[in-house]
Write a protein that holds these residues in place. Structure first.
Motif, PDB file in Angstrom:
ATOM      1  N   LYS A 100       4.601   9.865   7.157  1.00  0.00           N
ATOM      2  CA  LYS A 100       3.930  10.375   5.967  1.00  0.00           C
ATOM      3  C   LYS A 100       2.434  10.279   6.195  1.00  0.00           C
ATOM      4  CE  LYS A 100       7.771   8.593   3.397  1.00  0.00           C
ATOM      5  NZ  LYS A 100       8.270   7.562   2.546  1.00  0.00           N
ATOM      6  N   THR A 101       1.714  11.391   6.027  1.00  0.00           N
ATOM      7  CA  THR A 101       0.287  11.438   6.306  1.00  0.00           C
ATOM      8  C   THR A 101      -0.500  11.491   4.997  1.00  0.00           C
ATOM      9  OG1 THR A 101       0.722  12.637   8.345  1.00  0.00           O
ATOM     10  CG2 THR A 101      -1.515  12.713   7.516  1.00  0.00           C
ATOM     11  N   PHE A 102      -1.535  10.655   4.911  1.00  0.00           N
ATOM     12  CA  PHE A 102      -2.378  10.603   3.723  1.00  0.00           C
ATOM     13  C   PHE A 102      -3.841  10.542   4.129  1.00  0.00           C
ATOM     14  CE2 PHE A 102       1.698   8.846   2.604  1.00  0.00           C
ATOM     15  CZ  PHE A 102       1.988   9.534   1.440  1.00  0.00           C
ATOM     16  N   SER A 103      -4.726  11.037   3.245  1.00  0.00           N
ATOM     17  CA  SER A 103      -6.161  11.009   3.502  1.00  0.00           C
ATOM     18  C   SER A 103      -6.831  10.083   2.484  1.00  0.00           C
ATOM     19  CB  SER A 103      -6.741  12.424   3.431  1.00  0.00           C
ATOM     20  OG  SER A 103      -6.480  12.995   2.172  1.00  0.00           O
ATOM     21  N   GLN A 104      -8.147  10.151   2.381  1.00  0.00           N
ATOM     22  CA  GLN A 104      -8.930   9.231   1.555  1.00  0.00           C
ATOM     23  C   GLN A 104      -8.472   9.231   0.107  1.00  0.00           C
ATOM     24  OE1 GLN A 104     -13.110   9.263   2.300  1.00  0.00           O
ATOM     25  NE2 GLN A 104     -13.609   8.936   0.169  1.00  0.00           N
ATOM     26  N   GLY A 105      -8.393   8.020  -0.487  1.00  0.00           N
ATOM     27  CA  GLY A 105      -8.043   7.916  -1.892  1.00  0.00           C
ATOM     28  C   GLY A 105      -7.425   6.583  -2.243  1.00  0.00           C
ATOM     29  N   PHE A 106      -7.013   6.461  -3.526  1.00  0.00           N
ATOM     30  CA  PHE A 106      -6.337   5.287  -4.050  1.00  0.00           C
ATOM     31  C   PHE A 106      -4.861   5.634  -4.207  1.00  0.00           C
ATOM     32  CE2 PHE A 106     -10.678   4.825  -5.443  1.00  0.00           C
ATOM     33  CZ  PHE A 106     -10.925   3.480  -5.264  1.00  0.00           C
ATOM     34  N   TYR A 107      -3.980   4.775  -3.716  1.00  0.00           N
ATOM     35  CA  TYR A 107      -2.553   5.047  -3.764  1.00  0.00           C
ATOM     36  C   TYR A 107      -1.795   3.798  -4.182  1.00  0.00           C
ATOM     37  CZ  TYR A 107      -3.765   9.094  -0.869  1.00  0.00           C
ATOM     38  OH  TYR A 107      -4.315  10.247  -0.387  1.00  0.00           O
ATOM     39  N   SER A 151       4.352   0.580   9.654  1.00  0.00           N
ATOM     40  CA  SER A 151       3.187   0.585  10.529  1.00  0.00           C
ATOM     41  C   SER A 151       2.342   1.796  10.174  1.00  0.00           C
ATOM     42  CB  SER A 151       3.607   0.611  12.003  1.00  0.00           C
ATOM     43  OG  SER A 151       4.375   1.756  12.268  1.00  0.00           O
ATOM     44  N   VAL A 152       1.048   1.720  10.523  1.00  0.00           N
ATOM     45  CA  VAL A 152       0.124   2.815  10.241  1.00  0.00           C
ATOM     46  C   VAL A 152      -0.567   3.233  11.530  1.00  0.00           C
ATOM     47  CG1 VAL A 152      -0.308   2.243   7.825  1.00  0.00           C
ATOM     48  CG2 VAL A 152      -1.716   1.218   9.587  1.00  0.00           C
ATOM     49  N   ILE A 204     -10.787   3.019   7.018  1.00  0.00           N
ATOM     50  CA  ILE A 204     -10.439   1.655   6.632  1.00  0.00           C
ATOM     51  C   ILE A 204      -9.275   1.706   5.655  1.00  0.00           C
ATOM     52  CG2 ILE A 204     -11.232  -0.435   5.460  1.00  0.00           C
ATOM     53  CD1 ILE A 204     -14.048   0.226   6.405  1.00  0.00           C
ATOM     54  N   LEU A 205      -8.294   0.841   5.879  1.00  0.00           N
ATOM     55  CA  LEU A 205      -7.174   0.668   4.962  1.00  0.00           C
ATOM     56  C   LEU A 205      -7.304  -0.708   4.325  1.00  0.00           C
ATOM     57  CD1 LEU A 205      -4.361   1.264   3.736  1.00  0.00           C
ATOM     58  CD2 LEU A 205      -3.396   0.294   5.830  1.00  0.00           C
ATOM     59  N   ILE A 206      -7.336  -0.735   2.985  1.00  0.00           N
ATOM     60  CA  ILE A 206      -7.411  -1.989   2.228  1.00  0.00           C
ATOM     61  C   ILE A 206      -6.158  -2.076   1.369  1.00  0.00           C
ATOM     62  CG2 ILE A 206      -8.715  -3.356   0.569  1.00  0.00           C
ATOM     63  CD1 ILE A 206     -11.189  -1.666   1.385  1.00  0.00           C
ATOM     64  N   ILE A 207      -5.458  -3.192   1.463  1.00  0.00           N
ATOM     65  CA  ILE A 207      -4.251  -3.402   0.662  1.00  0.00           C
ATOM     66  C   ILE A 207      -4.535  -4.509  -0.339  1.00  0.00           C
ATOM     67  CG2 ILE A 207      -1.815  -4.045   0.697  1.00  0.00           C
ATOM     68  CD1 ILE A 207      -1.709  -3.018   3.566  1.00  0.00           C
ATOM     69  N   LEU A 208      -4.340  -4.199  -1.633  1.00  0.00           N
ATOM     70  CA  LEU A 208      -4.575  -5.145  -2.722  1.00  0.00           C
ATOM     71  C   LEU A 208      -3.249  -5.461  -3.411  1.00  0.00           C
ATOM     72  CD1 LEU A 208      -7.591  -3.283  -4.361  1.00  0.00           C
ATOM     73  CD2 LEU A 208      -7.713  -5.199  -2.785  1.00  0.00           C
ATOM     74  N   ASP A 209      -3.104  -6.703  -3.906  1.00  0.00           N
ATOM     75  CA  ASP A 209      -1.900  -7.028  -4.665  1.00  0.00           C
ATOM     76  C   ASP A 209      -2.125  -6.742  -6.148  1.00  0.00           C
ATOM     77  OD1 ASP A 209      -3.451  -9.108  -5.585  1.00  0.00           O
ATOM     78  OD2 ASP A 209      -2.251 -10.699  -4.694  1.00  0.00           O
ATOM     79  N   GLY A 210      -1.164  -7.122  -6.976  1.00  0.00           N
ATOM     80  CA  GLY A 210      -1.243  -6.864  -8.411  1.00  0.00           C
ATOM     81  C   GLY A 210      -2.406  -7.552  -9.095  1.00  0.00           C
ATOM     82  N   ASN A 211      -2.928  -8.655  -8.529  1.00  0.00           N
ATOM     83  CA  ASN A 211      -4.073  -9.376  -9.090  1.00  0.00           C
ATOM     84  C   ASN A 211      -5.392  -8.894  -8.512  1.00  0.00           C
ATOM     85  OD1 ASN A 211      -2.362 -11.017 -10.611  1.00  0.00           O
ATOM     86  ND2 ASN A 211      -2.059 -12.397  -8.869  1.00  0.00           N
ATOM     87  N   LYS A 212      -5.369  -7.791  -7.787  1.00  0.00           N
ATOM     88  CA  LYS A 212      -6.548  -7.185  -7.138  1.00  0.00           C
ATOM     89  C   LYS A 212      -7.153  -8.116  -6.082  1.00  0.00           C
ATOM     90  CE  LYS A 212      -5.996  -3.742  -9.822  1.00  0.00           C
ATOM     91  NZ  LYS A 212      -4.768  -3.049  -9.502  1.00  0.00           N
ATOM     92  N   PHE A 219      -3.190   0.647  -2.417  1.00  0.00           N
ATOM     93  CA  PHE A 219      -3.788   0.973  -1.127  1.00  0.00           C
ATOM     94  C   PHE A 219      -5.056   1.777  -1.343  1.00  0.00           C
ATOM     95  CE2 PHE A 219       0.688   0.482  -0.702  1.00  0.00           C
ATOM     96  CZ  PHE A 219       0.863  -0.201   0.482  1.00  0.00           C
ATOM     97  N   ILE A 220      -6.118   1.380  -0.655  1.00  0.00           N
ATOM     98  CA  ILE A 220      -7.368   2.134  -0.680  1.00  0.00           C
ATOM     99  C   ILE A 220      -7.603   2.649   0.735  1.00  0.00           C
ATOM    100  CG2 ILE A 220      -9.854   2.069  -1.084  1.00  0.00           C
ATOM    101  CD1 ILE A 220      -9.323  -0.308  -2.987  1.00  0.00           C
ATOM    102  N   LEU A 221      -7.667   3.957   0.872  1.00  0.00           N
ATOM    103  CA  LEU A 221      -7.964   4.580   2.159  1.00  0.00           C
ATOM    104  C   LEU A 221      -9.372   5.121   2.074  1.00  0.00           C
ATOM    105  CD1 LEU A 221      -4.657   6.571   2.704  1.00  0.00           C
ATOM    106  CD2 LEU A 221      -5.204   4.267   3.423  1.00  0.00           C
ATOM    107  N   TYR A 222     -10.233   4.668   2.979  1.00  0.00           N
ATOM    108  CA  TYR A 222     -11.632   5.086   2.964  1.00  0.00           C
ATOM    109  C   TYR A 222     -11.987   5.688   4.312  1.00  0.00           C
ATOM    110  CZ  TYR A 222     -16.666   5.069   2.634  1.00  0.00           C
ATOM    111  OH  TYR A 222     -17.973   5.444   2.640  1.00  0.00           O
ATOM    112  N   GLY A 223     -12.515   6.890   4.280  1.00  0.00           N
ATOM    113  CA  GLY A 223     -12.936   7.565   5.499  1.00  0.00           C
ATOM    114  C   GLY A 223     -12.312   8.948   5.592  1.00  0.00           C
ATOM    115  N   ASN A 224     -12.846   9.742   6.480  1.00  0.00           N
ATOM    116  CA  ASN A 224     -12.371  11.105   6.675  1.00  0.00           C
ATOM    117  C   ASN A 224     -11.350  11.106   7.819  1.00  0.00           C
ATOM    118  OD1 ASN A 224     -12.107  13.826   6.469  1.00  0.00           O
ATOM    119  ND2 ASN A 224     -13.958  14.292   7.601  1.00  0.00           N
TER     120      ASN A 224
END
Length: 105
Positions: A28-35, A49-50, A60-68, A94-99
Motif C-alpha cells: 500500500k503506497t501513501f504520500s505526505q499527510g496524517f493517517y 515494514s515500510v 520522515i515517518l512518525i508514529i504516535l499513540d493514543g496519548n500523542k 501516522f504522520i508522513l512528512y516529505g515528498n
C-alpha cells in the motif's frame, strides 16, 4: 468411449486451472499527510515494514499513540531497504512528512 475420456480429461484439466489462486501481499503506497490505522488499512498486532519507493526524495515517518506520545520515528531515504515497524495498536496515528511514496507491506 475414447472421445468421452478425452473430453473428460480436458474438462478436468481446465477446471483445475480455473480454481487456482495466487496470493501476494499487496503493498500500500501513501504520500505526505496524517493517517490512522483505518486510513492505511492496517491491522493491530500485525508485523509491518515500510519502504520508500521514490528514487529521489526522502521523508520522515512518525508514529504516535493514543496519548500523542511518539512511539517511533524513521527517516527514510530514497529507494530505501525495508524498515520493520514496532507492533502497532489500533489507536496509533501516522504522520508522513516529505515528498515521497511510502509502501506498507
Amino acid at each position: 468411449m475414447k472421445k468421452f475420456i478425452a473430453i473428460f480429461s480436458i474438462f478436468l484439466f481446465v477446471s483445475f486451472k480455473i480454481n487456482t489462486l495466487i496470493l501476494v501481499a499487496e503493498a500500500k503506497t501513501f504520500s505526505q499527510g496524517f493517517y490512522t490505522m483505518e486510513d492505511l488499512g492496517l491491522y493491530p498486532n500485525t508485523p509491518y515494514s515500510v519502504q520508500n519507493s521514490s528514487t529521489y526524495n526522502d521523508g520522515i515517518l512518525i508514529i504516535l499513540d493514543g496519548n500523542k506520545t511518539i512511539q517511533q520515528i524513521i527517516r527514510i531515504k530514497p529507494s530505501s531497504p525495508k524498515y520493520t515497524l514496532i507492533p502497532l495498536m489500533s489507536d496509533y496515528v501516522f504522520i508522513l512528512y516529505g515528498n515521497f511514496n511510502l509502501n506498507f507491506s
